[in-house]
Write a protein that holds these residues in place. Structure first.
Motif, PDB file in Angstrom:
ATOM      1  N   LEU A 154       0.807  -1.220   0.000  1.00 46.13           N
ATOM      2  CA  LEU A 154       0.000   0.000   0.000  1.00 46.13           C
ATOM      3  C   LEU A 154       0.843   1.274   0.000  1.00 46.13           C
ATOM      4  O   LEU A 154       0.306   2.370  -0.084  1.00 46.13           O
ATOM      5  CB  LEU A 154      -0.923   0.013   1.221  1.00 46.13           C
ATOM      6  CG  LEU A 154      -1.978  -1.079   1.268  1.00 46.13           C
ATOM      7  CD1 LEU A 154      -2.623  -1.126   2.646  1.00 46.13           C
ATOM      8  CD2 LEU A 154      -3.021  -0.870   0.183  1.00 46.13           C
ATOM      9  N   GLY A 155       2.169   1.132   0.136  1.00 44.56           N
ATOM     10  CA  GLY A 155       3.044   2.301   0.121  1.00 44.56           C
ATOM     11  C   GLY A 155       3.354   2.882   1.490  1.00 44.56           C
ATOM     12  O   GLY A 155       3.880   3.989   1.584  1.00 44.56           O
ATOM     13  N   PHE A 156       3.046   2.154   2.556  1.00 46.50           N
ATOM     14  CA  PHE A 156       3.408   2.622   3.899  1.00 46.50           C
ATOM     15  C   PHE A 156       4.905   2.396   4.115  1.00 46.50           C
ATOM     16  O   PHE A 156       5.465   1.406   3.643  1.00 46.50           O
ATOM     17  CB  PHE A 156       2.621   1.862   4.970  1.00 46.50           C
ATOM     18  CG  PHE A 156       1.233   2.385   5.187  1.00 46.50           C
ATOM     19  CD1 PHE A 156       0.953   3.247   6.242  1.00 46.50           C
ATOM     20  CD2 PHE A 156       0.203   2.018   4.343  1.00 46.50           C
ATOM     21  CE1 PHE A 156      -0.325   3.732   6.437  1.00 46.50           C
ATOM     22  CE2 PHE A 156      -1.084   2.494   4.531  1.00 46.50           C
ATOM     23  CZ  PHE A 156      -1.347   3.355   5.579  1.00 46.50           C
ATOM     24  N   ALA A 157       5.525   3.318   4.824  1.00 54.57           N
ATOM     25  CA  ALA A 157       6.952   3.215   5.122  1.00 54.57           C
ATOM     26  C   ALA A 157       7.156   3.239   6.635  1.00 54.57           C
ATOM     27  O   ALA A 157       6.489   3.991   7.349  1.00 54.57           O
ATOM     28  CB  ALA A 157       7.706   4.384   4.482  1.00 54.57           C
ATOM     29  N   GLU A 158       8.076   2.426   7.090  1.00 51.27           N
ATOM     30  CA  GLU A 158       8.393   2.416   8.512  1.00 51.27           C
ATOM     31  C   GLU A 158       9.054   3.731   8.901  1.00 51.27           C
ATOM     32  O   GLU A 158       9.870   4.270   8.160  1.00 51.27           O
ATOM     33  CB  GLU A 158       9.310   1.235   8.855  1.00 51.27           C
ATOM     34  CG  GLU A 158       8.609  -0.094   8.723  1.00 51.27           C
ATOM     35  CD  GLU A 158       9.427  -1.270   9.235  1.00 51.27           C
ATOM     36  OE1 GLU A 158      10.317  -1.074  10.097  1.00 51.27           O
ATOM     37  OE2 GLU A 158       9.168  -2.396   8.773  1.00 51.27           O
ATOM     38  N   THR A 159       8.672   4.244  10.059  1.00 53.22           N
ATOM     39  CA  THR A 159       9.220   5.515  10.539  1.00 53.22           C
ATOM     40  C   THR A 159      10.457   5.322  11.396  1.00 53.22           C
ATOM     41  O   THR A 159      11.151   6.294  11.686  1.00 53.22           O
ATOM     42  CB  THR A 159       8.172   6.252  11.399  1.00 53.22           C
ATOM     43  OG1 THR A 159       7.905   5.469  12.575  1.00 53.22           O
ATOM     44  CG2 THR A 159       6.901   6.517  10.616  1.00 53.22           C
ATOM     45  N   GLY A 160      10.716   4.101  11.824  1.00 54.06           N
ATOM     46  CA  GLY A 160      11.807   3.845  12.759  1.00 54.06           C
ATOM     47  C   GLY A 160      11.339   3.894  14.203  1.00 54.06           C
ATOM     48  O   GLY A 160      12.066   3.496  15.109  1.00 54.06           O
ATOM     49  N   GLU A 161      10.113   4.382  14.411  1.00 52.70           N
ATOM     50  CA  GLU A 161       9.572   4.437  15.771  1.00 52.70           C
ATOM     51  C   GLU A 161       9.038   3.061  16.151  1.00 52.70           C
ATOM     52  O   GLU A 161       8.302   2.439  15.390  1.00 52.70           O
ATOM     53  CB  GLU A 161       8.459   5.481  15.859  1.00 52.70           C
ATOM     54  CG  GLU A 161       7.978   5.707  17.277  1.00 52.70           C
ATOM     55  CD  GLU A 161       6.940   6.809  17.373  1.00 52.70           C
ATOM     56  OE1 GLU A 161       6.114   6.724  18.288  1.00 52.70           O
ATOM     57  OE2 GLU A 161       6.963   7.742  16.545  1.00 52.70           O
ATOM     58  N   ARG A 162       9.439   2.606  17.339  1.00 51.23           N
ATOM     59  CA  ARG A 162       9.031   1.297  17.830  1.00 51.23           C
ATOM     60  C   ARG A 162       8.541   1.435  19.255  1.00 51.23           C
ATOM     61  O   ARG A 162       9.043   2.264  20.003  1.00 51.23           O
ATOM     62  CB  ARG A 162      10.212   0.326  17.799  1.00 51.23           C
ATOM     63  CG  ARG A 162      10.754   0.132  16.409  1.00 51.23           C
ATOM     64  CD  ARG A 162      12.068  -0.649  16.419  1.00 51.23           C
ATOM     65  NE  ARG A 162      12.614  -0.767  15.100  1.00 51.23           N
ATOM     66  CZ  ARG A 162      12.272  -1.692  14.218  1.00 51.23           C
ATOM     67  NH1 ARG A 162      11.367  -2.582  14.535  1.00 51.23           N
ATOM     68  NH2 ARG A 162      12.816  -1.728  13.026  1.00 51.23           N
ATOM     69  N   GLU A 163       7.578   0.599  19.595  1.00 46.96           N
ATOM     70  CA  GLU A 163       7.048   0.606  20.951  1.00 46.96           C
ATOM     71  C   GLU A 163       7.072  -0.820  21.468  1.00 46.96           C
ATOM     72  O   GLU A 163       6.498  -1.725  20.863  1.00 46.96           O
ATOM     73  CB  GLU A 163       5.625   1.151  20.945  1.00 46.96           C
ATOM     74  CG  GLU A 163       5.039   1.358  22.309  1.00 46.96           C
ATOM     75  CD  GLU A 163       3.689   2.035  22.216  1.00 46.96           C
ATOM     76  OE1 GLU A 163       2.687   1.348  22.488  1.00 46.96           O
ATOM     77  OE2 GLU A 163       3.642   3.229  21.862  1.00 46.96           O
TER      78      GLU A 163
END
Length: 178
Positions: A154-163
């Motif tokens: 769908l074109g989503f990209a990981e932001t590098g933010e993790r929880e």
């Protein structure tokens, strides 16, 4: 002008194989089945509890108490036979801020690997764009490779933010501009 002219229009989206529309209380058994199928790594508050909740009745009441708006998790039904197979829609995400909803989807296991999640999500992306949203977010467990593949398509990209969640693992935050 009649009062009907002021009633918000219920969202109804379509694709060649799917119809996305508001849930009906009579479909609460499908929601209950989704809850029962969830991976054991999903945090306990998102699975059937030891007390059996949420029950079908509790889920039906939740449907009744959340009328459709420009945000919401829509029932995904097969266009060919009307079978409800899960949900897809926009949630009022806790982050990053107001006006930036989160894409969410979940399908019954027997309907996995047929492209329905990607197809339904494409329809929801169009709904979000036409509703004036400029960006969507998604969160996904790092171990959920199938949902990660859908989000990548769908074109989503990981932001590098993790929880980190002690019971569920690591949740990743992804973003997509519309």
């Amino acid at each position: 002008m009649s009062s009907a002219d002021h009633t918000p229009r219920e969202p109804r989206l379509g694709t060649p194989r799917l119809v996305l529309r508001p849930w009906r209380p009579s479909e609460s058994p499908v929601l209950r089945e989704l809850w029962s199928e969830r991976d054991p790594r999903v945090p306990p508050h998102r699975r059937i509890g030891d007390d059996g909740s949420p029950t079908v009745e509790q889920l039906a009441q939740s449907i009744l108490s959340h009328p459709p708006t420009s945000l919401g998790l829509l029932a995904v039904e097969l266009a060919e036979n009307g079978e409800v197979i899960g949900y897809c829609g926009l949630a009022d995400g806790a982050r990053p801020g107001p006006g930036e909803p989160e894409l969410a989807f979940e399908l019954l296991r027997r309907h996995w690997d047929r492209g329905y999640a990607t197809e339904a999500s494409h329809a929801v992306l169009g709904w979000a764009r036409s509703s004036g949203h400029r960006r969507l977010w998604a969160t996904v467990w790092d171990w959920n490779s199938a949902s990660r593949r859908v989000l990548a398509k769908l074109g989503f990209a990981e932001t590098g933010e993790r929880e980190l969640d002690a019971s569920g693992g690591t949740s990743l935050l992804l973003v997509r501009q519309l």
